[in-house]
Write a protein that holds these residues in place. Structure first.
Motif, PDB file in Angstrom:
ATOM      1  N   GLU A   1      36.843  38.869  43.951  1.00 23.65           N
ATOM      2  CA  GLU A   1      38.077  38.968  43.184  1.00 23.65           C
ATOM      3  C   GLU A   1      39.319  39.144  44.041  1.00 23.65           C
ATOM      4  O   GLU A   1      39.274  39.703  45.137  1.00 23.65           O
ATOM      5  CB  GLU A   1      37.984  40.121  42.183  1.00 23.65           C
ATOM      6  CG  GLU A   1      38.046  41.485  42.813  1.00 23.65           C
ATOM      7  CD  GLU A   1      38.122  42.628  41.806  1.00 23.65           C
ATOM      8  OE1 GLU A   1      37.765  42.447  40.623  1.00 23.65           O
ATOM      9  OE2 GLU A   1      38.542  43.720  42.216  1.00 23.65           O
ATOM     10  N   THR A   2      40.407  38.633  43.503  1.00 22.63           N
ATOM     11  CA  THR A   2      41.743  39.056  43.906  1.00 22.63           C
ATOM     12  C   THR A   2      42.316  39.795  42.715  1.00 22.63           C
ATOM     13  O   THR A   2      42.699  39.187  41.711  1.00 22.63           O
ATOM     14  CB  THR A   2      42.642  37.860  44.280  1.00 22.63           C
ATOM     15  OG1 THR A   2      42.130  37.235  45.456  1.00 22.63           O
ATOM     16  CG2 THR A   2      44.070  38.324  44.541  1.00 22.63           C
ATOM     17  N   SER A   3      42.331  41.110  42.808  1.00 23.65           N
ATOM     18  CA  SER A   3      42.762  41.938  41.692  1.00 23.65           C
ATOM     19  C   SER A   3      44.267  42.168  41.741  1.00 23.65           C
ATOM     20  O   SER A   3      44.847  42.348  42.820  1.00 23.65           O
ATOM     21  CB  SER A   3      42.041  43.286  41.723  1.00 23.65           C
ATOM     22  OG  SER A   3      42.566  44.166  40.740  1.00 23.65           O
ATOM     23  N   TRP A   4      44.871  42.207  40.580  1.00 29.63           N
ATOM     24  CA  TRP A   4      46.289  42.560  40.484  1.00 29.63           C
ATOM     25  C   TRP A   4      46.560  43.957  40.990  1.00 29.63           C
ATOM     26  O   TRP A   4      47.696  44.303  41.318  1.00 29.63           O
ATOM     27  CB  TRP A   4      46.754  42.442  39.030  1.00 29.63           C
ATOM     28  CG  TRP A   4      46.095  43.407  38.079  1.00 29.63           C
ATOM     29  CD1 TRP A   4      44.843  43.301  37.543  1.00 29.63           C
ATOM     30  CD2 TRP A   4      46.641  44.623  37.564  1.00 29.63           C
ATOM     31  NE1 TRP A   4      44.575  44.373  36.715  1.00 29.63           N
ATOM     32  CE2 TRP A   4      45.672  45.202  36.695  1.00 29.63           C
ATOM     33  CE3 TRP A   4      47.864  45.278  37.717  1.00 29.63           C
ATOM     34  CZ2 TRP A   4      45.870  46.393  36.019  1.00 29.63           C
ATOM     35  CZ3 TRP A   4      48.066  46.476  37.033  1.00 29.63           C
ATOM     36  CH2 TRP A   4      47.083  47.016  36.194  1.00 29.63           C
ATOM     37  N   ARG A   5      45.501  44.761  41.094  1.00 28.61           N
ATOM     38  CA  ARG A   5      45.647  46.131  41.584  1.00 28.61           C
ATOM     39  C   ARG A   5      45.744  46.188  43.102  1.00 28.61           C
ATOM     40  O   ARG A   5      46.108  47.225  43.659  1.00 28.61           O
ATOM     41  CB  ARG A   5      44.459  46.968  41.127  1.00 28.61           C
ATOM     42  CG  ARG A   5      44.272  47.020  39.613  1.00 28.61           C
ATOM     43  CD  ARG A   5      42.979  47.731  39.246  1.00 28.61           C
ATOM     44  NE  ARG A   5      42.723  47.689  37.812  1.00 28.61           N
ATOM     45  CZ  ARG A   5      43.230  48.548  36.934  1.00 28.61           C
ATOM     46  NH1 ARG A   5      44.021  49.514  37.351  1.00 28.61           N
ATOM     47  NH2 ARG A   5      42.953  48.437  35.646  1.00 28.61           N
TER      48      ARG A   5
ATOM     49  N   HIS B   1      38.217  47.406  44.369  1.00 29.76           N
ATOM     50  CA  HIS B   1      38.680  46.051  44.080  1.00 29.76           C
ATOM     51  C   HIS B   1      38.925  45.249  45.350  1.00 29.76           C
ATOM     52  O   HIS B   1      39.202  45.808  46.417  1.00 29.76           O
ATOM     53  CB  HIS B   1      39.956  46.081  43.239  1.00 29.76           C
ATOM     54  CG  HIS B   1      39.744  46.648  41.883  1.00 29.76           C
ATOM     55  ND1 HIS B   1      39.135  45.936  40.876  1.00 29.76           N
ATOM     56  CD2 HIS B   1      40.012  47.877  41.365  1.00 29.76           C
ATOM     57  CE1 HIS B   1      39.050  46.692  39.794  1.00 29.76           C
ATOM     58  NE2 HIS B   1      39.559  47.881  40.067  1.00 29.76           N
TER      59      HIS B   1
ATOM     60  N   GLN C   1      40.789  35.249  40.320  1.00 32.31           N
ATOM     61  CA  GLN C   1      42.021  35.995  40.101  1.00 32.31           C
ATOM     62  C   GLN C   1      41.872  36.856  38.834  1.00 32.31           C
ATOM     63  O   GLN C   1      41.429  36.366  37.795  1.00 32.31           O
ATOM     64  CB  GLN C   1      43.194  35.037  39.914  1.00 32.31           C
ATOM     65  CG  GLN C   1      43.346  34.021  41.034  1.00 32.31           C
ATOM     66  CD  GLN C   1      43.932  34.636  42.289  1.00 32.31           C
ATOM     67  OE1 GLN C   1      44.953  35.316  42.227  1.00 32.31           O
ATOM     68  NE2 GLN C   1      43.297  34.388  43.420  1.00 32.31           N
TER      69      GLN C   1
ATOM     70  N   THR D   1      43.981  39.503  36.295  1.00 34.37           N
ATOM     71  CA  THR D   1      45.301  40.006  35.915  1.00 34.37           C
ATOM     72  C   THR D   1      45.195  40.773  34.601  1.00 34.37           C
ATOM     73  O   THR D   1      44.251  40.583  33.835  1.00 34.37           O
ATOM     74  CB  THR D   1      46.312  38.846  35.759  1.00 34.37           C
ATOM     75  OG1 THR D   1      45.766  37.870  34.859  1.00 34.37           O
ATOM     76  CG2 THR D   1      46.600  38.179  37.094  1.00 34.37           C
TER      77      THR D   1
ATOM     78  N   GLU E   1      41.637  43.203  31.020  1.00 29.48           N
ATOM     79  CA  GLU E   1      41.847  42.386  32.213  1.00 29.48           C
ATOM     80  C   GLU E   1      41.156  41.051  32.010  1.00 29.48           C
ATOM     81  O   GLU E   1      40.101  40.986  31.371  1.00 29.48           O
ATOM     82  CB  GLU E   1      41.293  43.085  33.454  1.00 29.48           C
ATOM     83  CG  GLU E   1      42.034  44.360  33.789  1.00 29.48           C
ATOM     84  CD  GLU E   1      41.535  44.997  35.066  1.00 29.48           C
ATOM     85  OE1 GLU E   1      42.343  45.617  35.765  1.00 29.48           O
ATOM     86  OE2 GLU E   1      40.326  44.882  35.369  1.00 29.48           O
TER      87      GLU E   1
ATOM     88  N   ASP F   1      45.033  33.503  36.645  1.00 29.30           N
ATOM     89  CA  ASP F   1      45.797  33.672  37.872  1.00 29.30           C
ATOM     90  C   ASP F   1      47.263  33.970  37.576  1.00 29.30           C
ATOM     91  O   ASP F   1      47.691  34.003  36.422  1.00 29.30           O
ATOM     92  CB  ASP F   1      45.629  32.461  38.804  1.00 29.30           C
ATOM     93  CG  ASP F   1      46.234  31.171  38.243  1.00 29.30           C
ATOM     94  OD1 ASP F   1      47.182  31.239  37.441  1.00 29.30           O
ATOM     95  OD2 ASP F   1      45.760  30.084  38.634  1.00 29.30           O
ATOM     96  N   ARG F   2      48.019  34.191  38.606  1.00 30.57           N
ATOM     97  CA  ARG F   2      49.415  34.591  38.435  1.00 30.57           C
ATOM     98  C   ARG F   2      50.301  33.436  37.980  1.00 30.57           C
ATOM     99  O   ARG F   2      51.477  33.654  37.676  1.00 30.57           O
ATOM    100  CB  ARG F   2      49.931  35.194  39.739  1.00 30.57           C
ATOM    101  CG  ARG F   2      49.259  36.538  40.031  1.00 30.57           C
ATOM    102  CD  ARG F   2      49.602  37.081  41.387  1.00 30.57           C
ATOM    103  NE  ARG F   2      48.874  38.336  41.637  1.00 30.57           N
ATOM    104  CZ  ARG F   2      48.873  38.972  42.800  1.00 30.57           C
ATOM    105  NH1 ARG F   2      49.557  38.482  43.817  1.00 30.57           N
ATOM    106  NH2 ARG F   2      48.185  40.090  42.952  1.00 30.57           N
TER     107      ARG F   2
ATOM    108  N   SER G   1      48.103  34.199  28.660  1.00 36.61           N
ATOM    109  CA  SER G   1      47.094  35.239  28.798  1.00 36.61           C
ATOM    110  C   SER G   1      46.247  35.272  27.547  1.00 36.61           C
ATOM    111  O   SER G   1      46.268  34.335  26.741  1.00 36.61           O
ATOM    112  CB  SER G   1      47.751  36.594  29.069  1.00 36.61           C
ATOM    113  OG  SER G   1      46.780  37.552  29.447  1.00 36.61           O
TER     114      SER G   1
END
Length: 534
Positions: free
Chosen positions: A128-132, A138, A145, A147, A186, A190-191, A335
């Motif tokens: 993962e690439t966590s928003w945190r 994480h 991704q 979010t 969550e 992605d962003r 989202s």
């Protein structure tokens, strides 16, 4: 036509895409990935709020139905499974959840060393690439991704305030230190507001490599054996039958229905059943198709005053939201609509949550609407009440020896009284939530099951008539040792050589949450096991 590869992966779903990427990344292995479905090219596959349309597309689904469910008034349940690159990660609701640490320690204790929570946490972080941001819980640079679901139209603050007023615990991170309580949802988005499926995150970058080949629109019909050694597969594509040979191993990644089905058609499964259908027995493995577990779910609806997300579905607003998503990757269509997720213990003595709630500030049958054309629907909240650790177990069996015949799938839901009891407690927890704080001032009536249904018998009747599944099937090629185990803790098929299963079917029990993230974790760990053992 026969071709040779080091690894052959059957199924380009969540697990197969991960394996294709990881096994091909060092350039030393040749990998063939075979997928029955086609490309993930629909805009509904990319736009998060298009997930209902993506899931409902029959061209991208296997079309499975359960056998009549004896404890659900004999109903047949639809069993959606993504038949498309990325599998269910391309069509699902994108909810990111790992479950409870105890879920994986239970796997370890059931005879799967190396699969406890401390063992699998590094792979959750790796994926993962966590928003945190990166940290002890994480990852910060993985393919998937993650979010949060945040939009003012989702009424998140009101829901969390009501949960606090009702006395429910809160968690800042259900995948962190406190794996219980109400929290923000969550999602694997992605962003840029695009779905982060396994196909987009893992497969697309890997397809540039010369040592990875993808064949889509082709269905594997059997695993080829020399004695008990898997040496390749036979598949049909473009109107012809082909063979591919594996120098190292064949890896089944078709999911909890397709992998056991293909094993049995290839001669690996309960011997008596295979012989009944005229299939030669390569490995007599009674556990193939057994131990099927699913998360049962019932829905509740509350009619409410004030606007809900239905307001965002007015035709002009929806059109602007689609445009905003396409150009900027922002807005309500970028989202999910599940405001809050909750993992709850409905009895204080339980060691882990037994019920999951998903709260949506919109009615399930909401559609795009136009002012002046017909009556505007009543605003409602819909709540998913999910039992996390069902006792009931089902089974998948052959209908015939023909791959074109779908298997018989018997979920056998609610065959244990405890399963009814936990769902009843979940319904009552939702009533407590909507009777407290800001939500209590908005509720007009309980539309489903209805406030008049109070007794255990009345709630059980509602559950029997309305229960569905969350599309989290697991367990049909159970990992472990001893009687009933199909694969060992290295995910090698017991009794066969050069044959593995890597997907949700290997899970001994269903994790206490949505299963897509655990499947990707399993594939990440499996890739390491395969590379270490080559």
């Amino acid at each position: 036509m026969t071709q040779d590869f080091d690894h052959i992966i059957v199924g380009a779903g969540s697990a197969g895409c991960v394996l294709a990427n990881r096994l091909s990344e060092d350039g030393r292995r040749s990998v063939l990935l075979i997928e029955a479905g086609g490309p993930d090219s629909s805009p509904f596959h990319a736009m998060p709020l298009g997930f209902m349309a993506a899931m409902a597309d029959p061209a991208k689904d296997w079309g499975y139905m359960s056998e009549p469910e004896p404890n659900l008034d004999g109903r047949h349940l639809p069993l959606p499974r993504g038949r498309v690159l990325g599998g269910c990660s391309t069509t699902n609701g994108m909810i990111y959840m790992r479950g409870h640490a105890r879920d994986y320690d239970e796997w370890r204790d059931l005879g799967c060393p190396g699969w406890g929570y401390d063992d699998v946490l590094p792979y959750f972080r790796k994926m993962e690439t966590s928003w945190r941001g990166a940290g002890p819980w994480h990852g910060g640079d993985g393919p998937i991704q993650v979010t949060p679901v945040r939009h003012r139209a989702l009424l998140t603050e009101q829901i969390l305030a009501s949960a606090a007023a009702a006395g429910f615990p809160h968690s800042d991170d259900l995948s962190g230190e406190r794996q219980e309580g109400f929290s923000l949802s969550e999602v694997t988005v992605d962003r840029r507001g695009r779905r982060s499926s396994a196909a987009r995150a893992y497969l697309r970058p890997a397809l540039k490599r010369p040592n990875l080949r993808l064949i889509s629109g082709a269905q594997v019909t059997r695993v080829l054996f020399q004695g008990r050694r898997a040496v390749g597969v036979e598949y049909r594509g473009e109107g012809a039958t082909h063979q591919a040979r594996a120098r190292r191993d064949v890896i089944l990644a078709g999911g909890a229905y397709n992998s056991p089905h293909l094993l049995m058609l290839s001669g690996v499964g309960p011997g008596a059943q295979l012989r009944e259908h005229g299939i030669g027995v390569v490995v007599d493995s009674p556990g193939v198709g057994a131990n099927l577990s699913e998360h049962p779910i019932v829905y509740m609806d509350f009619a409410t005053s004030g606007d809900t997300f239905l307001k965002q579905l007015r035709l002009d607003r929806a059109a602007l939201s689609v445009l905003r998503w396409a150009l900027l990757g922002t807005g309500p269509f970028a989202s999910q609509i599940t405001s809050c997720a909750a993992l709850l213990r409905t009895l204080p003595e339980l060691e882990r949550p037994d019920i999951q709630l998903m709260v949506m500030p919109v009615r399930l049958d909401a559609k795009i609407w136009t002012p002046g054309l017909g009556k505007r629907l009543q605003d409602m909240f819909s709540i998913m009440v999910i039992q996390l650790h069902p006792e009931s177990r089902g089974r998948l069996t052959l209908r015939s020896a023909d791959m074109a015949d779908t298997p018989r799938i018997e979920l056998n839901l609610l065959s244990h009284e405890r399963d009814f009891a936990e769902l009843r407690r979940g319904i009552r927890a939702v009533r407590t939530l909507f009777g407290a704080g800001p939500l209590a001032t908005r509720v007009l009536r309980e539309a489903r099951p209805g406030a008049e249904r109070q007794s255990d018998a009345e709630l059980d009747a509602y559950i029997r008539a309305n229960l569905r599944i969350t599309q989290h099937p697991v367990g049909t090629c159970r990992m472990g040792r001893g009687d009933g185990a199909v694969v060992d803790p290295s995910l090698r098929v017991i009794g066969a050589e050069n044959l593995r299963v890597v997907d949700a079917s290997i899970m001994p029990t269903v994790p206490g949450g949505n299963t897509n993230a655990p499947v990707i974790m399993v594939a990440e760990k499996a890739a390491d096991l395969i590379r270490q053992q080559d």
